[in-house]
Design a protein around this motif. Structure first.
Motif, PDB file in Angstrom:
ATOM      1  N   ALA A 116       0.824  -1.211   0.000  1.00  0.00           N
ATOM      2  CA  ALA A 116       0.000   0.000   0.000  1.00  0.00           C
ATOM      3  C   ALA A 116       0.857   1.260   0.000  1.00  0.00           C
ATOM      4  CB  ALA A 116      -0.944  -0.001   1.198  1.00  0.00           C
ATOM      5  N   ALA A 117       1.956   1.241   0.729  1.00  0.00           N
ATOM      6  CA  ALA A 117       2.849   2.401   0.757  1.00  0.00           C
ATOM      7  C   ALA A 117       3.458   2.639  -0.626  1.00  0.00           C
ATOM      8  CB  ALA A 117       3.946   2.202   1.792  1.00  0.00           C
ATOM      9  N   LYS A 118       3.904   1.574  -1.269  1.00  0.00           N
ATOM     10  CA  LYS A 118       4.480   1.703  -2.605  1.00  0.00           C
ATOM     11  C   LYS A 118       3.461   2.295  -3.569  1.00  0.00           C
ATOM     12  CE  LYS A 118       6.906  -0.823  -6.193  1.00  0.00           C
ATOM     13  NZ  LYS A 118       7.444  -2.108  -6.645  1.00  0.00           N
ATOM     14  N   ALA A 119       2.224   1.818  -3.504  1.00  0.00           N
ATOM     15  CA  ALA A 119       1.162   2.326  -4.375  1.00  0.00           C
ATOM     16  C   ALA A 119       0.871   3.800  -4.115  1.00  0.00           C
ATOM     17  CB  ALA A 119      -0.106   1.498  -4.202  1.00  0.00           C
ATOM     18  N   ALA A 120       1.065   4.250  -2.871  1.00  0.00           N
ATOM     19  CA  ALA A 120       0.816   5.646  -2.492  1.00  0.00           C
ATOM     20  C   ALA A 120       2.060   6.509  -2.623  1.00  0.00           C
ATOM     21  CB  ALA A 120       0.275   5.705  -1.071  1.00  0.00           C
ATOM     22  N   ASP A 121       3.133   5.947  -3.149  1.00  0.00           N
ATOM     23  CA  ASP A 121       4.405   6.651  -3.315  1.00  0.00           C
ATOM     24  C   ASP A 121       4.961   7.135  -1.972  1.00  0.00           C
ATOM     25  OD1 ASP A 121       6.531   7.478  -4.931  1.00  0.00           O
ATOM     26  OD2 ASP A 121       5.727   9.513  -5.111  1.00  0.00           O
ATOM     27  N   ILE A 122       4.901   6.238  -0.994  1.00  0.00           N
ATOM     28  CA  ILE A 122       5.420   6.516   0.342  1.00  0.00           C
ATOM     29  C   ILE A 122       6.556   5.532   0.606  1.00  0.00           C
ATOM     30  CG2 ILE A 122       4.913   6.482   2.817  1.00  0.00           C
ATOM     31  CD1 ILE A 122       1.967   7.052   2.102  1.00  0.00           C
ATOM     32  N   GLU A 123       7.673   6.047   1.073  1.00  0.00           N
ATOM     33  CA  GLU A 123       8.793   5.179   1.459  1.00  0.00           C
ATOM     34  C   GLU A 123       8.441   4.527   2.793  1.00  0.00           C
ATOM     35  OE1 GLU A 123      13.542   5.550   2.489  1.00  0.00           O
ATOM     36  OE2 GLU A 123      12.532   7.237   1.552  1.00  0.00           O
ATOM     37  N   VAL A 124       8.714   3.228   2.929  1.00  0.00           N
ATOM     38  CA  VAL A 124       8.330   2.524   4.143  1.00  0.00           C
ATOM     39  C   VAL A 124       9.381   1.483   4.526  1.00  0.00           C
ATOM     40  CG1 VAL A 124       6.986   0.724   2.989  1.00  0.00           C
ATOM     41  CG2 VAL A 124       6.425   1.336   5.340  1.00  0.00           C
ATOM     42  N   LYS A 125       9.508   1.269   5.817  1.00  0.00           N
ATOM     43  CA  LYS A 125      10.294   0.149   6.338  1.00  0.00           C
ATOM     44  C   LYS A 125       9.467  -0.473   7.448  1.00  0.00           C
ATOM     45  CE  LYS A 125      14.668  -1.369   8.311  1.00  0.00           C
ATOM     46  NZ  LYS A 125      16.024  -0.992   8.741  1.00  0.00           N
ATOM     47  N   VAL A 126       9.329  -1.800   7.409  1.00  0.00           N
ATOM     48  CA  VAL A 126       8.496  -2.508   8.375  1.00  0.00           C
ATOM     49  C   VAL A 126       9.341  -3.486   9.180  1.00  0.00           C
ATOM     50  CG1 VAL A 126       6.459  -3.947   8.721  1.00  0.00           C
ATOM     51  CG2 VAL A 126       6.518  -2.340   6.802  1.00  0.00           C
ATOM     52  N   GLU A 127       9.269  -3.346  10.492  1.00  0.00           N
ATOM     53  CA  GLU A 127       9.889  -4.287  11.415  1.00  0.00           C
ATOM     54  C   GLU A 127       8.824  -5.296  11.818  1.00  0.00           C
ATOM     55  OE1 GLU A 127      12.272  -2.776  14.852  1.00  0.00           O
ATOM     56  OE2 GLU A 127      10.720  -3.759  16.058  1.00  0.00           O
ATOM     57  N   THR A 128       9.186  -6.571  11.831  1.00  0.00           N
ATOM     58  CA  THR A 128       8.252  -7.593  12.306  1.00  0.00           C
ATOM     59  C   THR A 128       8.739  -8.121  13.648  1.00  0.00           C
ATOM     60  OG1 THR A 128       9.385  -9.304  11.025  1.00  0.00           O
ATOM     61  CG2 THR A 128       7.453  -8.281  10.007  1.00  0.00           C
ATOM     62  N   GLN A 129       7.783  -8.323  14.547  1.00  0.00           N
ATOM     63  CA  GLN A 129       8.072  -8.922  15.848  1.00  0.00           C
ATOM     64  C   GLN A 129       7.244 -10.197  15.928  1.00  0.00           C
ATOM     65  OE1 GLN A 129       7.640  -6.065  19.056  1.00  0.00           O
ATOM     66  NE2 GLN A 129       9.077  -4.644  18.121  1.00  0.00           N
ATOM     67  N   GLY A 130       7.772 -11.250  15.320  1.00  0.00           N
ATOM     68  CA  GLY A 130       7.057 -12.510  15.228  1.00  0.00           C
ATOM     69  C   GLY A 130       7.575 -13.553  16.199  1.00  0.00           C
TER      70      GLY A 130
END
Length: 106
Positions: free
Chosen positions: A26-40
């Motif tokens: 969704a961020a890519k589609a909105a032209d937003i740079e994003v980094k996601v950390e997962t805590q699994g």
């Protein structure tokens, strides 16, 4: 615009990663740079750096489980969403964040 996110779910498996993928898409589609950390279930992956946090305009946190190390997000715009909403409503979440950050910066 740059956002960061931390995803975690009660089982720490599928939904944690499904939410991360939905946010990234969704961020890519909105032209937003994003980094996601997962805590699994296998621990913290793709851990956010101090630089990532400093550069972020907003932070998305899933609220179904306690997120570790939230003190690093002090003085940031924080959006708390359920893991289900992160998966199913990521485009709408991105739009709201984008509108909020643009309004805040104008």
């Amino acid at each position: 615009m740059k956002i960061i996110a931390v995803t975690s779910c009660p089982s720490g498996v599928a939904h944690t990663y499904m939410a991360a993928e939905a946010i990234e898409k969704a961020a890519k589609a909105a032209d937003i740079e994003v980094k996601v950390e997962t805590q699994g279930s296998i621990g913290i992956e793709n851990e956010l750096t101090a630089s990532d946090v400093a550069e972020a305009d907003a932070v998305i946190l899933t609220k179904d489980m306690d997120i570790k190390n939230t003190d690093r997000f002090k003085n940031k715009t924080i959006v708390k969403v359920s893991i289900g909403d992160a998966i199913k409503k990521a485009p709408a979440i991105m739009q709201k964040i984008k509108e909020h950050v643009e309004k805040k910066n104008s």
